[in-house]
Design an enzyme around this catalytic site. Sequence first.
Site, mmCIF file in Angstrom:
data_model
loop_
_atom_site.group_PDB
_atom_site.id
_atom_site.type_symbol
_atom_site.label_atom_id
_atom_site.label_comp_id
_atom_site.label_asym_id
_atom_site.label_seq_id
_atom_site.Cartn_x
_atom_site.Cartn_y
_atom_site.Cartn_z
ATOM 1 N N THR A 13 31.289 -8.375 -20.283
ATOM 2 C CA THR A 13 31.811 -7.971 -21.592
ATOM 3 C C THR A 13 32.704 -9.071 -22.187
ATOM 4 O O THR A 13 32.508 -9.512 -23.319
ATOM 5 C CB THR A 13 32.633 -6.669 -21.443
ATOM 6 O OG1 THR A 13 31.795 -5.675 -20.855
ATOM 7 C CG2 THR A 13 33.144 -6.170 -22.776
ATOM 8 N N VAL A 14 33.679 -9.531 -21.422
ATOM 9 C CA VAL A 14 34.649 -10.489 -21.960
ATOM 10 C C VAL A 14 34.063 -11.902 -22.009
ATOM 11 O O VAL A 14 34.200 -12.613 -23.020
ATOM 12 C CB VAL A 14 35.968 -10.458 -21.136
ATOM 13 C CG1 VAL A 14 36.991 -11.410 -21.750
ATOM 14 C CG2 VAL A 14 36.527 -9.048 -21.081
ATOM 15 N N VAL A 133 46.899 -7.796 -20.917
ATOM 16 C CA VAL A 133 47.548 -6.576 -21.425
ATOM 17 C C VAL A 133 47.183 -6.372 -22.891
ATOM 18 O O VAL A 133 47.323 -7.291 -23.707
ATOM 19 C CB VAL A 133 49.085 -6.660 -21.310
ATOM 20 C CG1 VAL A 133 49.737 -5.384 -21.846
ATOM 21 C CG2 VAL A 133 49.518 -6.911 -19.874
ATOM 22 N N GLY A 188 31.689 -0.830 -22.693
ATOM 23 C CA GLY A 188 32.287 -1.991 -22.013
ATOM 24 C C GLY A 188 33.799 -1.933 -21.924
ATOM 25 O O GLY A 188 34.435 -2.934 -21.607
ATOM 26 N N ASP A 202 45.140 0.787 -13.876
ATOM 27 C CA ASP A 202 45.028 -0.319 -14.843
ATOM 28 C C ASP A 202 46.285 -0.348 -15.728
ATOM 29 O O ASP A 202 46.875 -1.415 -15.951
ATOM 30 C CB ASP A 202 43.760 -0.112 -15.688
ATOM 31 C CG ASP A 202 43.591 -1.178 -16.751
ATOM 32 O OD1 ASP A 202 43.186 -2.296 -16.403
ATOM 33 O OD2 ASP A 202 43.889 -0.897 -17.931
ATOM 34 N N LYS A 206 49.308 -3.273 -16.057
ATOM 35 C CA LYS A 206 49.756 -3.831 -17.338
ATOM 36 C C LYS A 206 51.255 -3.607 -17.524
ATOM 37 O O LYS A 206 51.960 -4.481 -18.027
ATOM 38 C CB LYS A 206 48.945 -3.209 -18.472
ATOM 39 C CG LYS A 206 47.486 -3.694 -18.453
ATOM 40 C CD LYS A 206 46.608 -2.835 -19.326
ATOM 41 C CE LYS A 206 45.178 -3.367 -19.363
ATOM 42 N NZ LYS A 206 44.237 -2.424 -19.975
HETATM 43 P P1 NDP Z 1 32.137 -7.233 -16.423
HETATM 44 O O1 NDP Z 1 31.929 -6.366 -15.242
HETATM 45 O O2 NDP Z 1 31.502 -6.880 -17.701
HETATM 46 O O3 NDP Z 1 31.654 -8.734 -16.046
HETATM 47 C C1 NDP Z 1 32.001 -9.365 -14.856
HETATM 48 C C2 NDP Z 1 31.276 -10.709 -14.797
HETATM 49 O O4 NDP Z 1 31.833 -11.461 -13.727
HETATM 50 C C3 NDP Z 1 29.780 -10.610 -14.571
HETATM 51 O O5 NDP Z 1 29.145 -11.636 -15.263
HETATM 52 C C4 NDP Z 1 29.672 -10.837 -13.061
HETATM 53 O O6 NDP Z 1 28.447 -11.456 -12.688
HETATM 54 C C5 NDP Z 1 30.801 -11.812 -12.818
HETATM 55 N N1 NDP Z 1 31.338 -11.710 -11.462
HETATM 56 C C6 NDP Z 1 31.958 -10.638 -10.924
HETATM 57 N N2 NDP Z 1 32.325 -10.910 -9.665
HETATM 58 C C7 NDP Z 1 31.922 -12.165 -9.407
HETATM 59 C C8 NDP Z 1 32.005 -13.015 -8.262
HETATM 60 N N3 NDP Z 1 32.559 -12.598 -7.119
HETATM 61 N N4 NDP Z 1 31.488 -14.261 -8.349
HETATM 62 C C9 NDP Z 1 30.926 -14.671 -9.508
HETATM 63 N N5 NDP Z 1 30.817 -13.924 -10.614
HETATM 64 C C10 NDP Z 1 31.307 -12.687 -10.556
HETATM 65 O O7 NDP Z 1 33.719 -7.390 -16.577
HETATM 66 P P2 NDP Z 1 34.549 -7.488 -17.939
HETATM 67 O O8 NDP Z 1 34.055 -8.616 -18.751
HETATM 68 O O9 NDP Z 1 34.665 -6.143 -18.552
HETATM 69 O O10 NDP Z 1 36.011 -7.808 -17.369
HETATM 70 C C11 NDP Z 1 36.346 -9.083 -16.897
HETATM 71 C C12 NDP Z 1 37.859 -9.171 -16.695
HETATM 72 O O11 NDP Z 1 38.507 -8.989 -17.947
HETATM 73 C C13 NDP Z 1 38.439 -8.122 -15.758
HETATM 74 O O12 NDP Z 1 39.540 -8.683 -15.085
HETATM 75 C C14 NDP Z 1 38.929 -7.035 -16.727
HETATM 76 O O13 NDP Z 1 39.973 -6.262 -16.187
HETATM 77 C C15 NDP Z 1 39.438 -7.912 -17.854
HETATM 78 N N6 NDP Z 1 39.498 -7.251 -19.144
HETATM 79 C C16 NDP Z 1 38.415 -6.551 -19.620
HETATM 80 C C17 NDP Z 1 38.443 -5.968 -20.870
HETATM 81 C C18 NDP Z 1 37.289 -5.212 -21.401
HETATM 82 O O14 NDP Z 1 37.395 -4.650 -22.519
HETATM 83 N N7 NDP Z 1 36.158 -5.132 -20.706
HETATM 84 C C19 NDP Z 1 39.639 -6.087 -21.725
HETATM 85 C C20 NDP Z 1 40.724 -6.869 -21.153
HETATM 86 C C21 NDP Z 1 40.645 -7.429 -19.893
HETATM 87 P P3 NDP Z 1 27.191 -10.605 -12.122
HETATM 88 O O15 NDP Z 1 26.684 -9.817 -13.301
HETATM 89 O O16 NDP Z 1 26.231 -11.635 -11.673
HETATM 90 O O17 NDP Z 1 27.734 -9.729 -11.035
HETATM 91 N N1 HSE Z 2 39.545 -1.088 -18.724
HETATM 92 C C1 HSE Z 2 40.543 -1.618 -19.577
HETATM 93 C C2 HSE Z 2 40.891 -0.573 -20.638
HETATM 94 C C3 HSE Z 2 40.059 -2.875 -20.240
HETATM 95 O O1 HSE Z 2 40.156 0.418 -20.773
HETATM 96 O O2 HSE Z 2 41.902 -0.734 -21.308
HETATM 97 C C4 HSE Z 2 41.129 -3.581 -21.033
HETATM 98 O O3 HSE Z 2 42.104 -4.109 -20.184
#
Ligand code: NDP
Ligand code: HSE
Length: 433
Positions: A13-14, A133, A188, A202, A206
């Site tokens: 997602t990010v 956060v 997402g 979570d 934060k």
């Molecule tokens: P997703 O689950 O959507 O994506 C995770 C990505 O990281 C995938 O591409 C995955 O690859 C890869 N990945 C995970 N573990 C590994 C590993 N061990 N080695 C290599 N690649 C890895 O996560 P998000 O994008 O939602 O979140 C990412 C971070 O951002 C988290 O820390 C989350 O807390 C934070 N965050 C998320 C928000 C949101 O709205 N989603 C908002 C704010 C912060 P593969 O598909 O191949 O497993």
């Molecule tokens: N899972 C978190 C939320 C993503 O729902 O706020 C943003 O940090």
Amino acid sequence: MKTINIALLGFGTVGSGVAETIKRNSQMMAEQLGCQLKITYVLVRHPDKYKNVPLLEGVHLTSSFEEIMADPDIGIVVEVMGGIHPAKEYIFEALNHKMSVVSANKDVVALFGPEIMHTAMENHVNFSCEASVGGGIPILRPLHDSLAANEIESIVGIVNGTTNFILSSMDEEGVSYSDALRVAQKKGFAEADPTNDVCGYDAARKLAILASIGFRANVTFDDVLVEGIEKISQKDVQYASEMGYAIKLLAVGTRQDNGIALNVYPAFVPRTHPLASVKGSYNAIYVTGNIVDDVMFYGRGAGSLPTASAVMADVISTAKHIMNGSTGTGMMLTETKRIPFYSSLKLKNSYYFRLIVDDVTGVLSQIASAYADHDISIKEVVQKSRFEDAAELMIITQDTPRENIIQVEKALQVLPCMRQVANIVRVMNDDRE
Ligand code: NDP
Ligand code: HSE
């Protein structure tokens, strides 16, 4: 024009939002910075899954972190893969390879923030984590810099988009808890393991980050007392609404006379308070300082592009430091000093009780005596519905220490008329003037 190469760890997602942002706004960023930002590597676990993604054309897709560390041309590592291991190890390794790191990972920052910052400073590189956060809301830098003249008195935040989306959907559309969670996952917002969202972990992470900056101390996840929204039912949401409240998962940090108190819990928020109007995946952080009084930061708390906005702000700021040779300075979360914590048993709140009782004469007096025996004053009583010779009572108390509430719950449970203490939820006061 100079190019700063970026290695993106994670393309979910990010990560995909970060790539999209660079694609859309690269010219504007280059004009601002005097250099180009280019994603050269993307690290994922399963590269095959991403083979045909148009945003990844010309990017080296890999599952080998060592390959990235071996490239001396990487300037910034962006960690958006989530989880503690191996994200934490990758962050330390990148910093020790003199690469600046930007991360959205509150799990890691809430446990190892100061250690990471000191490693960054020792290596004269940056570590920043604005997106950890409040998603797209600028909060960490403003709390650190723009409110620097204040002694922060309290931080009250809706900092989890998933739970706010669930509670808003239950309130406004009557959607069930599990259906709302499913939609939040699809959009997402939710963590890979949504237990982190619904159980309040979570939000607690934060709050630890916010409290570290706001109260200038080393606060970790383990210092926060956590309750999630799992026990909130459709009935509680409906009754709250009828009584003039919205239920929100709050992250609350307050400065008390002899320490700080850090709690995450669901609460009835009066509709008159600005936090009650924060809906869906939006977040807000309401900060009170002894000089500024109240300020509220509001915006999208989760989602691909809003979060990428915060990640890219850190990338751009780091790129500016790289361009003028000042990386490793002006960092947040560097405090290692611990401060005393105030016992949450002494914290006073108003509370809502939902009780299922026998519908017989004398019930109200039994219940009123139990509250009186525990020095609890009742503010409001509502009898909502009757079914099968039982009645449902909603009781709102005046401000009461937590320890008295725990005791009265035990006393209520053994009353002859009591069928169920169905829920107990804190009620926030709107004491703004
Ligand atoms: P997703 O689950 O959507 O994506 C995770 C990505 O990281 C995938 O591409 C995955 O690859 C890869 N990945 C995970 N573990 C590994 C590993 N061990 N080695 C290599 N690649 C890895 O996560 P998000 O994008 O939602 O979140 C990412 C971070 O951002 C988290 O820390 C989350 O807390 C934070 N965050 C998320 C928000 C949101 O709205 N989603 C908002 C704010 C912060 P593969 O598909 O191949 O497993
Ligand atoms: N899972 C978190 C939320 C993503 O729902 O706020 C943003 O940090």
